[in-house]
Design an enzyme around this catalytic site. Structure first.
Site, mmCIF file in Angstrom:
data_model
loop_
_atom_site.group_PDB
_atom_site.id
_atom_site.type_symbol
_atom_site.label_atom_id
_atom_site.label_comp_id
_atom_site.label_asym_id
_atom_site.label_seq_id
_atom_site.Cartn_x
_atom_site.Cartn_y
_atom_site.Cartn_z
ATOM 1 N N ARG A 24 28.977 -82.148 -7.937
ATOM 2 C CA ARG A 24 27.881 -82.343 -9.115
ATOM 3 C C ARG A 24 28.122 -82.339 -10.725
ATOM 4 O O ARG A 24 28.999 -81.538 -10.770
ATOM 5 C CB ARG A 24 27.924 -80.541 -8.864
ATOM 6 C CG ARG A 24 26.206 -80.491 -8.893
ATOM 7 C CD ARG A 24 26.399 -78.680 -7.991
ATOM 8 N NE ARG A 24 26.009 -78.892 -6.588
ATOM 9 C CZ ARG A 24 26.170 -78.395 -5.529
ATOM 10 N NH1 ARG A 24 25.625 -76.844 -5.821
ATOM 11 N NH2 ARG A 24 25.900 -78.437 -4.308
ATOM 12 N N SER A 115 21.265 -79.513 -4.398
ATOM 13 C CA SER A 115 21.449 -77.897 -4.113
ATOM 14 C C SER A 115 21.022 -77.004 -4.143
ATOM 15 O O SER A 115 19.426 -77.322 -5.761
ATOM 16 C CB SER A 115 22.445 -77.611 -3.870
ATOM 17 O OG SER A 115 22.334 -76.448 -2.928
ATOM 18 N N HIS A 116 21.220 -76.013 -5.087
ATOM 19 C CA HIS A 116 20.128 -74.986 -5.905
ATOM 20 C C HIS A 116 20.240 -75.029 -7.569
ATOM 21 O O HIS A 116 19.431 -74.503 -8.307
ATOM 22 C CB HIS A 116 20.799 -73.713 -5.814
ATOM 23 C CG HIS A 116 23.021 -73.470 -6.280
ATOM 24 N ND1 HIS A 116 23.091 -74.107 -5.388
ATOM 25 C CD2 HIS A 116 23.087 -73.171 -6.943
ATOM 26 C CE1 HIS A 116 24.305 -73.845 -5.653
ATOM 27 N NE2 HIS A 116 24.396 -72.849 -7.145
ATOM 28 N N ASP A 280 16.138 -73.474 -0.557
ATOM 29 C CA ASP A 280 16.213 -74.154 -1.773
ATOM 30 C C ASP A 280 16.086 -75.030 -1.576
ATOM 31 O O ASP A 280 15.478 -75.846 -1.488
ATOM 32 C CB ASP A 280 18.430 -73.579 -2.170
ATOM 33 C CG ASP A 280 19.563 -74.873 -1.055
ATOM 34 O OD1 ASP A 280 18.163 -74.738 -0.536
ATOM 35 O OD2 ASP A 280 20.109 -74.590 -1.700
ATOM 36 N N ASP A 282 17.294 -78.378 -1.750
ATOM 37 C CA ASP A 282 17.738 -79.117 -0.257
ATOM 38 C C ASP A 282 18.543 -78.504 0.968
ATOM 39 O O ASP A 282 18.789 -79.544 1.807
ATOM 40 C CB ASP A 282 19.124 -79.570 -1.150
ATOM 41 C CG ASP A 282 21.226 -78.437 -0.284
ATOM 42 O OD1 ASP A 282 20.259 -77.267 -0.914
ATOM 43 O OD2 ASP A 282 21.487 -79.449 0.176
ATOM 44 N N ASP A 284 19.118 -76.056 2.263
ATOM 45 C CA ASP A 284 20.331 -75.433 3.437
ATOM 46 C C ASP A 284 20.307 -73.528 3.063
ATOM 47 O O ASP A 284 21.407 -73.073 3.918
ATOM 48 C CB ASP A 284 21.973 -76.058 3.206
ATOM 49 C CG ASP A 284 21.933 -75.837 1.456
ATOM 50 O OD1 ASP A 284 21.586 -75.788 1.149
ATOM 51 O OD2 ASP A 284 23.292 -76.782 1.084
ATOM 52 N N ARG A 285 19.723 -73.032 2.661
ATOM 53 C CA ARG A 285 19.447 -71.808 2.041
ATOM 54 C C ARG A 285 18.480 -70.775 2.639
ATOM 55 O O ARG A 285 16.975 -71.632 2.209
ATOM 56 C CB ARG A 285 20.033 -71.320 0.847
ATOM 57 C CG ARG A 285 21.581 -71.718 0.218
ATOM 58 C CD ARG A 285 21.623 -71.344 -1.628
ATOM 59 N NE ARG A 285 22.796 -72.117 -1.942
ATOM 60 C CZ ARG A 285 23.405 -71.282 -3.017
ATOM 61 N NH1 ARG A 285 22.978 -70.188 -3.369
ATOM 62 N NH2 ARG A 285 24.318 -71.843 -3.334
ATOM 63 N N THR A 347 35.580 -69.830 0.226
ATOM 64 C CA THR A 347 33.748 -70.051 0.001
ATOM 65 C C THR A 347 33.863 -71.442 0.201
ATOM 66 O O THR A 347 34.735 -72.442 -0.293
ATOM 67 C CB THR A 347 33.784 -69.642 -1.123
ATOM 68 O OG1 THR A 347 33.925 -68.504 -1.357
ATOM 69 C CG2 THR A 347 32.152 -70.221 -1.318
ATOM 70 N N GLU A 366 27.531 -68.103 4.433
ATOM 71 C CA GLU A 366 27.715 -66.943 3.790
ATOM 72 C C GLU A 366 27.107 -66.488 2.859
ATOM 73 O O GLU A 366 25.612 -66.055 3.346
ATOM 74 C CB GLU A 366 28.292 -67.756 2.773
ATOM 75 C CG GLU A 366 29.516 -69.019 3.022
ATOM 76 C CD GLU A 366 29.188 -70.873 2.628
ATOM 77 O OE1 GLU A 366 30.093 -70.708 2.011
ATOM 78 O OE2 GLU A 366 28.526 -70.663 1.837
ATOM 79 N N SER A 368 26.199 -65.736 0.064
ATOM 80 C CA SER A 368 25.125 -67.059 -0.543
ATOM 81 C C SER A 368 24.036 -66.913 -0.075
ATOM 82 O O SER A 368 23.878 -68.581 -0.211
ATOM 83 C CB SER A 368 25.322 -68.050 -1.483
ATOM 84 O OG SER A 368 26.603 -68.813 -1.108
ATOM 85 N N LYS A 379 24.640 -75.263 6.441
ATOM 86 C CA LYS A 379 24.217 -74.044 6.803
ATOM 87 C C LYS A 379 23.247 -74.753 7.065
ATOM 88 O O LYS A 379 22.440 -76.304 6.553
ATOM 89 C CB LYS A 379 24.462 -73.398 5.316
ATOM 90 C CG LYS A 379 24.455 -74.001 3.551
ATOM 91 C CD LYS A 379 24.574 -72.449 3.514
ATOM 92 C CE LYS A 379 24.467 -73.054 1.810
ATOM 93 N NZ LYS A 379 26.071 -73.839 1.024
HETATM 94 C C1 VG1 Z 1 28.328 -71.854 -4.474
HETATM 95 C C2 VG1 Z 1 27.797 -71.057 -3.353
HETATM 96 C C3 VG1 Z 1 28.879 -71.339 -2.264
HETATM 97 C C4 VG1 Z 1 27.913 -72.262 -1.172
HETATM 98 C C5 VG1 Z 1 28.038 -73.147 -2.435
HETATM 99 C C6 VG1 Z 1 27.249 -74.575 -2.004
HETATM 100 O O1 VG1 Z 1 29.536 -71.844 -4.536
HETATM 101 O O2 VG1 Z 1 28.735 -69.386 -3.805
HETATM 102 O O3 VG1 Z 1 28.727 -69.581 -0.732
HETATM 103 O O4 VG1 Z 1 28.690 -72.931 -0.251
HETATM 104 O O5 VG1 Z 1 27.013 -72.873 -3.641
HETATM 105 O O6 VG1 Z 1 25.673 -74.183 -1.620
HETATM 106 P P1 VG1 Z 1 30.273 -72.070 -5.344
HETATM 107 O O7 VG1 Z 1 31.919 -72.352 -5.631
HETATM 108 O O8 VG1 Z 1 28.775 -71.862 -6.951
HETATM 109 O O9 VG1 Z 1 30.065 -70.054 -5.718
HETATM 110 V V1 VG1 Z 1 24.633 -75.182 -2.038
HETATM 111 O O10 VG1 Z 1 23.571 -73.820 -1.569
HETATM 112 O O11 VG1 Z 1 25.169 -76.250 -3.208
HETATM 113 O O12 VG1 Z 1 25.158 -76.007 -0.766
HETATM 114 CO CO CO Z 2 21.914 -75.808 -1.541
#
Ligand code: VG1
Ligand code: CO
Length: 532
Positions: A24, A115-116, A280, A282, A284-285, A347, A366, A368, A379
């Protein structure tokens, strides 16, 4: 068609290592000359894919996705990849992509999503890489690809006169590569219909139940419309931000109050809705809302396990359950009652895949906003939302009532995450160093009631690998209190430190008192460890 070999050694690929959920970086970085070309070629050079491979390719529709897909196709064609399956217009949600890999028995996937994280030309871009089980590649592959990025000196790319049209369903061959463009929604939605009792949920929608969904202009809109409008006959006006947009319409597609204030306001005192849900960028959340209420993901995970035996495809006993270590222990209470083994992982979803593949767990999640099961290897936001709709239809209770019943039976884990933007890598290292070197006899720690600070380590029972440096866990003399600290692996710009505080109480009502207590523990902690 001519296959061109480029010998531009333009980029030092040092440090191009995938983090919690793929590689990313900012769009600007991804658009640097040959950056993406080199990375895709590095993936192929790692031998994750070969000329006999079938790969699923998709994106969350964010800015630069279509260009990235075009580049990927040209590189795959030049490398003689056997088949690429692609979502129409380049769209595939992360769970749908995982589903397609698993059920087509494909060799893996490339998913363009951050993702988010924010989109648009000043936002972020990302690549999530999946292996043949449908899940994110595990550390072994992350390292192999990283090594390739360090030594890559050329890439292969075909030179095509015309753009490849990915905007409609089609199947065609370029050189040795078969390209199939499919509907991104249909198969995955049919699959969900085999997991949940859709007629039961439809009857809930036919009753007085009022539901609204916010896709945050991410990828989930088309899936949500198919499920909620076409199948459950909900009026389209209740599906908000439902067109995938390159810049997410200016929104940050991370579902939370700050990013969706108007939507959250629909759930104030005068709310006309029984339930709201968001996903979110993509897909998955998931976040679930009800009148004056936001469901915590840790509670959601525990309650999903609690009701799992009542859900169509989960009626058999579960194999086991898993949560990431900062996720609250609400799950453990339910698991204990059900005699289920709980795995506590670092995580990132990749840690769950091995457990799922080997039949050790059935449901995992998780804190999150990410929950899922062995139906796929990512997820799955819509899966969680459909699960909750099923629980509501079965129990005929409201979201809040279901959660309160859970708290009454098991007690309540209050949990909160705080994010700190640490200015430099040096400072971040320093914080972890002082945490490591702190003596438990230190007066300040004693006053705070800290009992011990441990490194969170995880032994992967399948890979037989010890994962270290995953974060710290702080235990207190007060057994109800737990604190976890780790560095975010998804933020492209900042060094982000995440601190998670959890407090267990049998009484679920003394909310403001407990949150105050948690805030005060946190404020002492950040002072001692010089986080602010
Ligand atoms: C965050 C979350 C984690 C999740 C990851 C990917 O990572 O805390 O629980 O698996 O995003 O989510 P980090 O390392 O920033 O805490 V997603 O929706 O990008 O696939
Ligand atoms: Co996501």
């Amino acid at each position: 068609m001519k296959s061109e070999v480029n010998n531009f050694k333009t980029l030092p690929f040092l440090n191009q290592k995938a983090g919690t959920s793929g590689l990313r970086r900012s769009v600007r970085e991804f658009k640097k000359k040959n950056f993406l070309e080199n990375y895709i070629q590095s993936i192929i050079n790692s031998k994750l894919f070969s000329s006999s491979s079938e790969i699923i390719v998709g994106s969350d529709g964010r800015y630069f996705s279509k260009e990235a897909i075009e580049i990927t196709l040209k590189i795959c064609i030049a490398n003689n990849i056997k088949k690429i399956i692609l979502g129409e217009k380049g769209i595939l949600s992360t769970p749908a992509l995982s589903y397609l890999i698993k059920f087509n028995k494909s060799d893996g996937g490339i998913n363009f999503s951050a993702s988010h994280n924010p989109g648009g030309k000043d936002g972020d871009f990302g690549i999530k890489i999946n292996s043949s089980n449908g899940g994110p590649i595990v550390q072994r592959w992350i390292e192999k690809i990283f090594k390739e990025t360090l030594k890559i000196s050329s890439f292969k790319k075909v030179d095509l006169k015309k753009k490849i049209n990915i905007n409609q369903k089609n199947i065609f061959k370029i050189n040795n590569t078969l390209i199939e463009i499919i509907d991104p929604v249909d198969d995955y939605v049919n699959f969900l219909q085999n997991i949940f009792d859709f007629s039961l949920i439809k009857s809930l929608f036919k009753s007085n139940f009022k539901f609204t969904f916010n896709a945050m202009n991410g990828v989930t809109g088309p899936y949500a419309k198919k499920i909620f409008c076409d199948i459950f006959e909900l009026d389209e006006k209740h599906i908000i931000n439902s067109f995938p947009k390159q810049d997410f319409g200016g929104l940050i597609p991370d579902p939370c109050f700050e990013n969706a204030k108007d939507f959250y306001k629909l759930f104030n005192d005068n709310s006309r809705y029984d339930m709201g849900a968001l996903s979110d960028g993509d897909g998955d959340r998931n976040i679930i809302l009800a009148k004056n209420f936001e469901l915590s993901s840790s509670d959601s995970l525990a309650i999903i396990v609690q009701y799992s035996h009542k859900i169509l495809n989960l009626k058999q006993p579960l194999n086991g359950v898993a949560r990431s270590f900062p996720t609250s222990k609400a799950l453990d209470k339910v698991a204990q009652k059900r005699n289920l083994k709980v795995f506590e992982t670092p995580t990132g979803w990749k840690f769950f895949s091995n457990l799922l593949d080997n039949g050790l767990v059935t449901i995992c999640g998780e804190e999150s906003a990410g929950l899922g099961s062995d139906h796929i290897r990512e997820k799955d936001g819509l899966w969680a939302i459909l699960f909750w709709l099923s629980i509501i239809a079965i129990t005929k209770n409201s979201v809040k009532q279901i959660v309160e019943n859970h708290w009454i039976e098991y007690g309540r884990f209050f949990s909160k995450r705080y994010d700190y933007n640490i200015l430099t890598k040096k400072k971040l290292r320093h914080i972890f160093k002082i945490m490591k070197n702190y003596s438990i006899n230190n007066q300040e720690l004693k006053v705070m009631g800290i009992k011990k600070i441990i490194d969170f380590e995880y032994f992967d029972p399948i890979e037989k690998v010890y994962y270290k440096d995953q974060g710290k866990v702080i235990f207190f003399n007060d057994k109800n209190l737990r604190l976890s600290v780790r560095q975010s692996g998804t933020n492209s710009k900042k060094y982000l430190l995440r601190i998670y505080v959890e407090y267990y109480s049998k009484n679920f009502n003394n909310e403001s008192f407990i949150y105050k207590k948690m805030d005060s523990v946190l404020s002492d902690f950040v002072k001692i460890f010089m986080i602010t």
